[in-house]
Every structure is written in C-alpha cells, then in structure tokens.
Write an enzyme that holds these catalytic residues in place. Structure first.
Site, PDB file in Angstrom:
ATOM      1  N   MET A  30     -14.488  35.432 -25.427  1.00 31.94           N
ATOM      2  CA  MET A  30     -15.355  35.442 -26.190  1.00 31.94           C
ATOM      3  C   MET A  30     -14.206  36.184 -28.034  1.00 31.94           C
ATOM      4  O   MET A  30     -15.527  35.939 -28.382  1.00 31.94           O
ATOM      5  CB  MET A  30     -16.654  35.786 -26.289  1.00 31.94           C
ATOM      6  CG  MET A  30     -17.111  35.052 -24.966  1.00 31.94           C
ATOM      7  SD  MET A  30     -18.962  34.500 -25.038  1.00 31.94           S
ATOM      8  CE  MET A  30     -19.070  35.966 -24.862  1.00 31.94           C
ATOM      9  N   GLY A  31     -12.849  36.580 -27.460  1.00 31.29           N
ATOM     10  CA  GLY A  31     -12.801  37.356 -28.752  1.00 31.29           C
ATOM     11  C   GLY A  31     -13.218  38.679 -28.603  1.00 31.29           C
ATOM     12  O   GLY A  31     -13.655  38.906 -27.263  1.00 31.29           O
ATOM     13  N   HIS A  37      -9.201  42.448 -21.505  1.00 31.14           N
ATOM     14  CA  HIS A  37      -8.287  41.151 -22.174  1.00 31.14           C
ATOM     15  C   HIS A  37      -7.036  40.792 -22.188  1.00 31.14           C
ATOM     16  O   HIS A  37      -6.068  40.223 -21.786  1.00 31.14           O
ATOM     17  CB  HIS A  37      -8.844  40.807 -23.616  1.00 31.14           C
ATOM     18  CG  HIS A  37      -9.963  40.492 -24.311  1.00 31.14           C
ATOM     19  ND1 HIS A  37     -11.037  41.285 -24.666  1.00 31.14           N
ATOM     20  CD2 HIS A  37     -11.341  39.447 -22.863  1.00 31.14           C
ATOM     21  CE1 HIS A  37     -12.294  41.087 -24.053  1.00 31.14           C
ATOM     22  NE2 HIS A  37     -12.146  40.043 -23.856  1.00 31.14           N
ATOM     23  N   GLN A  61     -24.518  30.686 -23.702  1.00 35.03           N
ATOM     24  CA  GLN A  61     -25.168  31.537 -22.424  1.00 35.03           C
ATOM     25  C   GLN A  61     -25.586  32.582 -23.360  1.00 35.03           C
ATOM     26  O   GLN A  61     -25.499  33.230 -22.805  1.00 35.03           O
ATOM     27  CB  GLN A  61     -23.543  31.625 -22.359  1.00 35.03           C
ATOM     28  CG  GLN A  61     -22.399  32.690 -23.116  1.00 35.03           C
ATOM     29  CD  GLN A  61     -20.868  32.739 -22.082  1.00 35.03           C
ATOM     30  OE1 GLN A  61     -20.346  32.271 -22.422  1.00 35.03           O
ATOM     31  NE2 GLN A  61     -20.744  33.843 -21.937  1.00 35.03           N
ATOM     32  N   GLY A 148     -12.330  38.814 -15.775  1.00 38.47           N
ATOM     33  CA  GLY A 148     -12.187  39.909 -14.703  1.00 38.47           C
ATOM     34  C   GLY A 148     -13.203  40.318 -13.986  1.00 38.47           C
ATOM     35  O   GLY A 148     -14.231  39.364 -13.447  1.00 38.47           O
ATOM     36  N   LYS A 150     -15.017  42.910 -14.147  1.00 38.71           N
ATOM     37  CA  LYS A 150     -16.563  43.374 -14.274  1.00 38.71           C
ATOM     38  C   LYS A 150     -17.588  42.488 -14.608  1.00 38.71           C
ATOM     39  O   LYS A 150     -18.676  42.437 -13.974  1.00 38.71           O
ATOM     40  CB  LYS A 150     -15.794  44.100 -15.673  1.00 38.71           C
ATOM     41  CG  LYS A 150     -17.471  44.734 -16.480  1.00 38.71           C
ATOM     42  CD  LYS A 150     -16.805  45.207 -17.757  1.00 38.71           C
ATOM     43  CE  LYS A 150     -17.348  44.398 -19.337  1.00 38.71           C
ATOM     44  NZ  LYS A 150     -17.739  43.801 -19.415  1.00 38.71           N
ATOM     45  N   GLN A 154     -20.445  36.500 -12.578  1.00 40.49           N
ATOM     46  CA  GLN A 154     -19.624  35.353 -13.184  1.00 40.49           C
ATOM     47  C   GLN A 154     -18.456  35.082 -12.918  1.00 40.49           C
ATOM     48  O   GLN A 154     -18.004  33.631 -12.450  1.00 40.49           O
ATOM     49  CB  GLN A 154     -18.988  35.948 -14.492  1.00 40.49           C
ATOM     50  CG  GLN A 154     -19.015  34.908 -15.261  1.00 40.49           C
ATOM     51  CD  GLN A 154     -17.729  34.658 -16.748  1.00 40.49           C
ATOM     52  OE1 GLN A 154     -18.901  34.829 -17.297  1.00 40.49           O
ATOM     53  NE2 GLN A 154     -17.080  35.575 -16.709  1.00 40.49           N
ATOM     54  N   SER A 186     -15.758  47.339 -23.444  1.00 38.19           N
ATOM     55  CA  SER A 186     -16.179  46.107 -23.204  1.00 38.19           C
ATOM     56  C   SER A 186     -15.923  45.988 -24.851  1.00 38.19           C
ATOM     57  O   SER A 186     -15.797  46.584 -25.510  1.00 38.19           O
ATOM     58  CB  SER A 186     -17.668  46.030 -22.458  1.00 38.19           C
ATOM     59  OG  SER A 186     -18.297  45.105 -23.365  1.00 38.19           O
ATOM     60  N   ARG A 188     -18.462  44.729 -26.191  1.00 36.37           N
ATOM     61  CA  ARG A 188     -19.566  45.177 -26.843  1.00 36.37           C
ATOM     62  C   ARG A 188     -20.155  46.911 -26.960  1.00 36.37           C
ATOM     63  O   ARG A 188     -20.791  47.399 -27.305  1.00 36.37           O
ATOM     64  CB  ARG A 188     -21.056  44.734 -25.610  1.00 36.37           C
ATOM     65  CG  ARG A 188     -21.241  43.764 -25.665  1.00 36.37           C
ATOM     66  CD  ARG A 188     -22.565  43.823 -24.865  1.00 36.37           C
ATOM     67  NE  ARG A 188     -23.601  42.766 -25.256  1.00 36.37           N
ATOM     68  CZ  ARG A 188     -23.641  41.433 -24.513  1.00 36.37           C
ATOM     69  NH1 ARG A 188     -22.121  41.277 -23.249  1.00 36.37           N
ATOM     70  NH2 ARG A 188     -23.708  39.855 -25.043  1.00 36.37           N
TER      71      ARG A 188
HETATM   72  O1  PAF Z   1     -17.019  36.891 -19.742  1.00 34.32           O
HETATM   73  C1  PAF Z   1     -16.502  36.061 -21.251  1.00 34.32           C
HETATM   74  O2  PAF Z   1     -16.148  36.365 -22.106  1.00 34.32           O
HETATM   75  C2  PAF Z   1     -17.543  34.817 -21.227  1.00 34.32           C
HETATM   76  O3  PAF Z   1     -18.450  33.894 -20.470  1.00 34.32           O
HETATM   77  C3  PAF Z   1     -16.479  33.552 -21.429  1.00 34.32           C
HETATM   78  C4  PAF Z   1     -15.826  33.781 -19.542  1.00 34.32           C
HETATM   79  C5  PAF Z   1     -15.352  33.436 -22.061  1.00 34.32           C
HETATM   80  C6  PAF Z   1     -16.891  31.825 -21.146  1.00 34.32           C
HETATM   81  O4  PAF Z   1     -17.496  31.984 -22.745  1.00 34.32           O
END
Ligand code: PAF
Length: 282
Positions: A30-31, A37, A61, A148, A150, A154, A186, A188
């Site tokens: 999500m950038g 990343h 989401q 990841g 973390k 997910q 993160s 965030r």
């Molecule tokens: O983990 C994330 O950054 C997001 O949940 C993902 C997998 C890119 C989906 O938007």
C-alpha cells in the site's frame, strides 16, 4: 523500472515476461515504502526473473475512514526508493477507479480463521484484503507472491484464499524487519509522535520476555502478564493479545495443545495502531 497505472499496461508487461519464460513475482503493497518492503522486493528479485510491485491504498480493507484518510501516500518517494534499492521491473500504481470500476460486491468467507484477532476488531478488513489481493493475482498471474510475517493473520488468510480458489501461486512468507531498537518496521510508524515512538519498542521487548514465562505460566496467564506490562508503560494500550495455534489461529489453552504457537498483539500508541507477533514454539 517501468511505472504503469493501467491494467492493460500491466498485462502487456507481464505477458512479455511470460513469453520469455520468466518466473513472475508480485509484491503487493500500500506504498509508504520502508526497509521492510525493500526486503520483500529484494527477496522477490532473488527468486524471480520479473518482479511487479503494486502500490495501492485499497479502500475496501479500511473499516475506519480516518485511517484511510490519514494513511501515508508517497508515490514519488516510493518509486525512487524502489529504483535506487531494488531490481523491480514494474511498479503498478493504479487509481481506485481503475481497480474498482464498479463496487466490488464479492464476499469471501474464511470461517474461524477470519473471526478472531484482526477479523474481530476490524470487521470487513479481510474481505477487503481478499478482494484486492485476488484482483492483483488475476491482473499479474504471478508464479510467486511475497508477504510479510508481521501481518501474520493476513498471511494465513491469503494462503487459504489461494487454496480455496485453486490458484497456482506460491505464497512466500518473509520475516519481520525491525528497527535497531526492536520496533517492527511499519508504514504507520511515521505517524507516531516522538513520545510514542520512544516507548513503542517496549511491545517487542515484552513479547520477547514473555517467552521465558512459558515454563511457569499458562498461555492465559502469559496473556495477562503481557497486557499488564504494556498497559502500564508510557500510555500504550493493548487492544488484544492472543496466543494461538500458528495454523488455525485459534486460542490455545495449554502450551502442549500444538507444536506451532504464536502470540499476536495489537497496541494503540496514541492514535496509531501497531501490530506485532512472536513465535513461542515452531
Ligand atoms: O499488507 C498490506 O500492505 C495490504 O494489506 C496488501 C496485502 C497490500 C493488500 O492491500
């Protein structure tokens, strides 16, 4: 490195790679890219001959509109970081309209896997994750996709989705990357105030210490110990701490219930929601 924003351009690029029999890897993001990343992208580049990085803040989401509004968006810096530090071939950075020309009405069901932890506290979150990740998988048709650890739950949900939909994609888990003081990296973290950034490493420190408690405490007692410690430190506020079977994600009662035990935590550091986890047994 090519930057594309349409599905047609993305498909043309991956079709060309596939024609050359290249192994195609996908790193969905999500950038607001950081070294976590970059480690995913570099792992993808070491295992695949053609790597796509998607950058898309997926609205479906987010169950909290304020979280969606304030989520950092730094596309220019992200593409520079990727170009300077990785061998990624394509960045796919679409608009919301490109990905969702119509509202996505698909409903995914993951049963008990999605009813606990993040699924319980962020209703609809994993449905949104499954919507976007399934679309990205259909656009790119990767051989491998990198996520990841973390976001432990997910990862389990995406593995389940790939199995349910019989997708021929290998899901590659990648270890958590940490700052020198232990805080899980993160996007965030950039939103933390100085005060909360200073105390946030206490989360991982406490989780690590809790592993030593296994010989004297039950899982439930360990949960209480962790919550007490963190809640009494620098205004941190635990939302939940669960000690679960690492495959089913269901709570365990005894350390002997399973061979794979993971503790998953969510903590509010002011307005910022941080998640982390620790493996007790594997
Ligand atoms: O983990 C994330 O950054 C997001 O949940 C993902 C997998 C890119 C989906 O938007």
């Amino acid at each position: 490195m090519k930057i594309v924003s349409t599905i047609a351009e993305l498909k043309a690029a991956t079709a060309e790679a596939r024609k050359q029999n290249k192994i195609v890897g996908l790193v969905p993001t999500m950038g607001a890219l950081h070294k976590g990343h970059l480690s995913l992208v570099n792992k993808a580049c070491s295992e695949c001959q053609f790597v796509v990085v998607s950058i898309f803040v997926n609205p479906t989401q987010f169950n909290n509109p304020e979280d969606l509004r304030t989520y950092p968006r730094t596309l220019e810096a992200d593409t520079r970081l990727l170009a300077d530090n990785t061998n990624a071939d394509v960045v796919f950075a679409p608009t919301v309209e490109e990905v969702y020309p119509e509202p996505d009405t698909r409903q995914f069901s993951f049963g008990p896997l999605a009813e606990v932890m993040e699924g319980k506290y962020r209703p609809g979150h994993f449905n949104g994750v499954a919507q976007i990740v399934s679309k990205l998988f259909m656009f790119v048709e990767p051989d491998k996709a990198f996520f990841g650890e973390k976001d432990f739950q997910q990862l389990a949900i995406i593995r389940q989705m790939v199995k349910d939909l019989a997708m021929n994609i290998e899901i590659i888990p990648c270890p958590i990357v940490r700052e020198d003081d232990g805080l899980a990296v993160s996007s965030r973290n950039t939103l933390l105030t100085d005060e909360f950034r200073a105390v946030a490493p206490f989360i991982q420190e406490t989780l690590r210490k809790s592993v030593e408690k296994m010989s004297t405490m039950t899982p439930q007692e360990t949960i209480e110990w962790v919550c007490r410690k963190i809640n009494n430190y620098g205004n941190l506020e635990v939302e939940y701490y669960s000690i679960v079977d690492g495959l089913t994600l269901q709570d365990i009662e005894s350390w002997d219930d399973t061979d794979y035990v993971v503790g998953c935590i969510t903590v509010y550091a002011g307005k910022v929601r941080l998640i982390d986890n620790i493996t007790y047994k594997y």
